[in-house]
Design a protein around this motif. Structure first.
Motif, short mmCIF file in Angstrom:
data_model
loop_
_atom_site.label_atom_id
_atom_site.label_comp_id
_atom_site.label_asym_id
_atom_site.label_seq_id
_atom_site.Cartn_x
_atom_site.Cartn_y
_atom_site.Cartn_z
N LEU A 711 -20.60 14.47 -21.86
CA LEU A 711 -19.44 13.63 -21.53
C LEU A 711 -18.17 14.22 -22.16
CD1 LEU A 711 -18.87 10.89 -20.06
CD2 LEU A 711 -18.98 9.81 -22.30
N GLU A 712 -18.31 14.69 -23.40
CA GLU A 712 -17.15 15.31 -24.07
C GLU A 712 -16.68 16.52 -23.30
OE1 GLU A 712 -18.56 16.04 -27.99
OE2 GLU A 712 -18.39 13.91 -28.56
N GLN A 713 -17.63 17.34 -22.85
CA GLN A 713 -17.28 18.55 -22.08
C GLN A 713 -16.50 18.19 -20.82
OE1 GLN A 713 -17.97 22.10 -22.08
NE2 GLN A 713 -17.90 21.64 -24.27
N ALA A 714 -16.81 17.04 -20.25
CA ALA A 714 -16.10 16.62 -19.04
C ALA A 714 -14.70 16.11 -19.39
CB ALA A 714 -16.89 15.54 -18.31
N GLY A 715 -14.45 15.90 -20.67
CA GLY A 715 -13.11 15.53 -21.13
C GLY A 715 -12.73 14.09 -20.84
N VAL A 716 -13.72 13.19 -20.68
CA VAL A 716 -13.36 11.81 -20.35
C VAL A 716 -13.83 10.80 -21.40
CG1 VAL A 716 -13.27 12.22 -17.88
CG2 VAL A 716 -15.44 11.53 -18.90
N THR A 717 -14.38 11.28 -22.51
CA THR A 717 -14.85 10.37 -23.56
C THR A 717 -13.69 9.48 -24.02
OG1 THR A 717 -16.32 12.12 -24.28
CG2 THR A 717 -16.05 10.27 -25.79
N GLY A 718 -14.02 8.20 -24.19
CA GLY A 718 -13.00 7.28 -24.71
C GLY A 718 -12.13 6.66 -23.63
N THR A 719 -12.26 7.08 -22.38
CA THR A 719 -11.45 6.45 -21.33
C THR A 719 -12.17 5.17 -20.86
OG1 THR A 719 -12.54 7.78 -19.64
CG2 THR A 719 -10.49 8.65 -20.52
N PRO A 720 -11.43 4.24 -20.22
CA PRO A 720 -12.08 2.98 -19.82
C PRO A 720 -13.32 3.22 -18.96
CG PRO A 720 -9.71 2.89 -19.41
CD PRO A 720 -10.02 4.30 -19.84
N GLY A 721 -14.36 2.43 -19.25
CA GLY A 721 -15.56 2.52 -18.41
C GLY A 721 -16.48 3.65 -18.75
N THR A 722 -16.21 4.37 -19.86
CA THR A 722 -17.18 5.37 -20.33
C THR A 722 -17.74 4.87 -21.65
OG1 THR A 722 -15.47 6.64 -21.47
CG2 THR A 722 -15.99 7.32 -19.23
N VAL A 723 -19.04 5.03 -21.82
CA VAL A 723 -19.71 4.45 -22.97
C VAL A 723 -20.55 5.53 -23.65
CG1 VAL A 723 -21.41 2.73 -23.68
CG2 VAL A 723 -19.98 2.31 -21.67
N THR A 724 -20.43 5.66 -24.98
CA THR A 724 -21.39 6.50 -25.70
C THR A 724 -22.21 5.57 -26.57
OG1 THR A 724 -19.70 6.90 -27.37
CG2 THR A 724 -19.99 8.59 -25.70
#
Ligand code: HEM
Length: 753
Positions: A711-724
């Protein structure tokens, strides 16, 4: 049978010219004297009724006249031990024409050859003139009994179960066109009630383009491909469509529904359905009310994004059909509640100032609640698509006692059109005898003969009363159970070609719809108008449609005008002062998540500990998990359903990331190396594309373990609707909560305040 056998058999027959024919026949030829009886279950005939599936309950064994025919036989000719001609003569060979010697010319006397090719030559029938592209399914309707006070219809009495067949469709495209085009969807339901068939022939939008059926050929000519080049296929984004709707402004209400998310449903399972017209219901006491029918999907109303719809038209043009059949076969049976809005049957035929005979108007649910009257479950796919989905024939005149028509001029014209077109499409007047169209109520009519007559009618007096066949006197009939033609008074009025004045209001409800949308839905509508008008060549058509948009709302008009690079006109009349109807919006509510699809990206060599449990939890929640891996086959002991090459965002409602293998360095295209992603590019670019698409299509994305790095590689971590999350179970729980709202709308860039 070995293809050398017929030649042997012929030789043997020739040998017996001396008189020993029986002895000379080879025993291997099935059915020959002395051979074992054939091993197929039943003799086969293509004329048999459709084989019912076990769960369907009682087989349909009635003739069109209601008599029992006995147990149906199988029509699976290809599974029998031998083939026959259409007349039942057994065949030795279906692969070789009869020739004068192996290298000789083909003989005209080869009946099997000619019969096989002739029949094939006539396999296609005309497609429907509209709604050609569709998919059907069988199901059961169970009545709640809540409509008993307003209608005497037996199938609506409490607890009654009625078999149904539903056909969903697009309107404009040909039979082979894509499912996900921007269009209205047909939602036609055949209820096989024991008082006669009831066809509710509706759409997924509650209004129609025109107010009078006489304009139907015109709107369809305008929407269909241009007659010179026959393009575009299954599209409204072309000059003639916009020419029509900007000249016939009564079409503006239906048009805004088409430009909204309703024009690109996520699935047939997530569409509302509407009978559109107002019907008249009559109860046991002969009292009447006016009513509108609504289908409410259990999964909520849910649409594709425009990009998804366009991608699917290429990647999976059968998307809706596949989704419907996959869901039924997986046991995630699609469900709807049938509801009615009920209005007093007054001489004006209006409610809250709304003309109930105008099919371009709705009655907002806030003014007249939709009252649930029963539940529809689709639980069986067709056995044979042609026999059922193509040959089904709906008709608005198929009404049971307790439901009658009104004077809506669109409805009145439809009463003529359907049977007229079906006479050609289905080849004559006896199509009610085709298995899918047969009523489940006993039939005793005086209709006789005609093309494809299957019934063998006895007697000599097909008229009533008669004194030869013991016919009961008419018109006494069966007053207790007969259809009720409500004795509505027809006003004394001059014969005119005119509409009532109320039909002239073409804009107030379009504005009501626009103002009822959430900002994100308004944004979609603006983009849809801008796209469609941008495809038109004629400036005058764009300008005329902008004038209509100005009469709906200045923001809508200004935004579309900007996109087209044209000035925004002023409204030609004061804008209507309307109260929005929140029920029209698809956004802002929560829905059950069962029946949804969750993709899980896995690394076959990674940590698979949580995987089995997550998959099981998805199944237990009534959803469908699809494992996505670099290759097909198995990951551990779990089957892979999609690979990095075949899995795209469009078929998932949410994505879980458990990990993804690091590809060989030379497998990373330059594009990704340049993309400025954080850290070294260690994730397969196809996985990154999948995540990007899911993100852009505003879907929930959850990751745990090695998936967090992906997910980090995709560069979208921390945006709404993404969960780790710390575990697969936690990631799934969080994602499922997000899915209840269908999409993560916060991620969509809404530009309308
Ligand atoms: C409220 C307006 C209307 C609705 C909701 C509607 C709905 C439908 C639906 C759902 C079908 C597909 C049926 C199937 O799946 O087999 C259909 C087919 C058709 N409709 Fe309509 N329609 C409307 C207006 C009209 C009008 C005004 C006409 C003509 C005057 C018309 C003529 C036809 C024809 C000719 C077919 C093809 C029927 C066949 O080949 O079996 N429709 N319509």
């Amino acid at each position: 049978m070995d293809s050398s056998k017929p030649a042997e058999a012929v030789k043997n027959v020739v040998k017996t010219a001396s008189g020993k024919i029986a002895d000379a026949l080879t025993p291997e030829v099935p059915g020959a004297p002395g051979s074992a009886p054939p091993t197929i279950d039943e003799p086969t005939t293509p004329h048999d009724p459709l084989p019912p599936k076990p769960e369907q309950g009682a087989p349909q064994t009635r003739t069109p006249t209601g008599a029992e025919t006995g147990a149906p036989t199988t029509a699976n000719g290809q599974q029998g031990a031998y083939l026959t001609t259409a007349n039942g003569a057994r065949l030795r060979d279906t692969d070789h024409s009869l020739k004068a010697g192996p290298r000789g010319p083909v003989l005209l006397q080869d009946h099997h050859l000619r019969e096989k090719i002739t029949h094939f030559d006539h396999e296609r029938i005309p497609e429907r003139v509209v709604h050609a592209r569709g998919a059907g399914a069988h199901g059961v309707f169970t009545a709640y009994g809540t409509a008993e006070a307003v209608t005497r219809a037996g199938f609506l009495k409490k607890g009654r179960e009625t078999e149904v067949f539903v056909r969903f469709s697009t309107v404009l495209g040909s039979r082979g066109s894509a499912d996900t085009v921007r269009d209205t969807r047909g939602f036609a339901t055949k209820f096989y009630t024991d008082e006669g068939t009831f066809d509710l022939v509706g759409n997924n939008m509650p209004v129609f383009f025109i107010q009078d059926a006489i304009k139907f050929p015109d709107i369809i000519h305008a929407g269909k491909p241009h007659p010179d080049r026959e393009i575009p296929q299954a599209q409204s984004a072309h000059d003639t469509f916009w020419d029509f709707v900007s000249l016939h402004t009564e079409a503006q209400h239906h048009t805004i529904w088409n430009m909204s998310d309703r024009g690109i449903p996520r699935s047939y399972r997530t569409m509302e359905g509407f009978g559109v017209h107002t019907f008249r219901l009559v109860n046991e006491a002969g009292e009447t009310v006016l009513a509108k029918f609504h289908w409410k999907p259990k999964l909520g109303v849910h649409s594709l994004t425009w990009e998804e719809a366009q991608m699917l038209s290429g990647m999976d043009p059968d998307f809706h059909r596949r989704d419907l059949y996959d869901a039924i076969e997986a046991g995630a049976y699609p469900e709807w509640e049938l509801g009615i809005q009920v209005f007093p049957d007054t001489p004006e035929e209006t409610f809250a100032g709304i003309d109930l005979l105008d099919p371009t108007k709705i009655v907002p649910e806030e003014l007249a609640e939709v009252q649930p009257i029963g539940r529809l479950v689709l639980n069986r796919t067709p056995t044979n698509f042609f026999a059922e989905t193509e040959q089904v024939a709906f008709h608005l005149g198929h009404l049971p006692p307790g439901i009658d028509v009104t004077n809506d001029p669109l409805l009145q014209g439809r009463l003529f059109s359907y049977v007229d077109t079906q006479l050609t499409r289905l080849g004559g007047p006896n199509f009610s005898q085709i298995p899918i169209n047969r009523p489940h109520a006993a039939v005793n009519d005086m209709l006789r003969d005609g093309f494809h007559q299957h019934a063998v009618h006895a007697g000599v007096a097909p008229y009533r009363p008669n004194s030869l066949d013991g016919g009961n006197p008419f018109p006494a009939g069966d007053a207790e159970h007969a259809f009720v033609d409500v004795p509505v008074t027809v006003a004394q009025a001059p014969k005119v070609r005119a509409n009532p004045a109320s039909f002239d209001d073409h804009y107030s409800q379009v504005r009501l719809f626009w103002l009822s949308m959430s900002p994100v839905e308004q944004e979609h509508i603006i983009r849809a108008y801008t796209f469609e008008l941008g495809k038109c060549y004629h400036q005058a058509i764009k300008e005329r449609q902008l004038q209509s948009l100005a009469n709906i709302d200045p923001v809508l008009c200004a935004q579309v005008a900007t996109g087209l690079g044209l000035p925004a006109p002023q409204p030609t009349a004061p804008l209507a002062d309307v109260t929005p109807s929140p029920a029209l919006s698809q956004v802002g509510r929560e829905w059950p998540t069962d029946g949804r699809t969750v993709g899980i990206v896995v690394d076959p060599d990674g940590d698979l500990d949580d995987l089995g449990e997550v998959r099981r939890a998805i199944f237990e929640a009534g959803m469908v998990p699809l494992l996505i891996a670099p290759h097909g086959g198995m990951v551990g002991d779990l089957p892979v359903q999609r690979t990095f090459a075949t899995g795209r965002s469009v078929e998932f409602d949410a994505l879980l990331l458990a990990g993804a293998p690091t590809p060989a360095p030379d497998a990373i295209p330059a594009r990704d190396a340049k993309a400025g992603r954080p850290g070294p590019a260690t994730v397969d670019p196809r996985v990154l594309l999948l995540i990007e698409e899911c993100w852009r299509h505003v879907k929930a994305i959850g990751a745990w373990g090695a998936g967090v790095t992906v997910l980090e590689q995709a560069g979208v971590t921390g945006t709404p609707g993404t969960v780790t999350a710390g575990s697969g179970a936690e990631a799934l729980t969080a994602v499922q909560q997000l899915m209840a709202a269908h999409r993560v709308w916060e991620r969509f860039p809404a530009t309308v305040a």
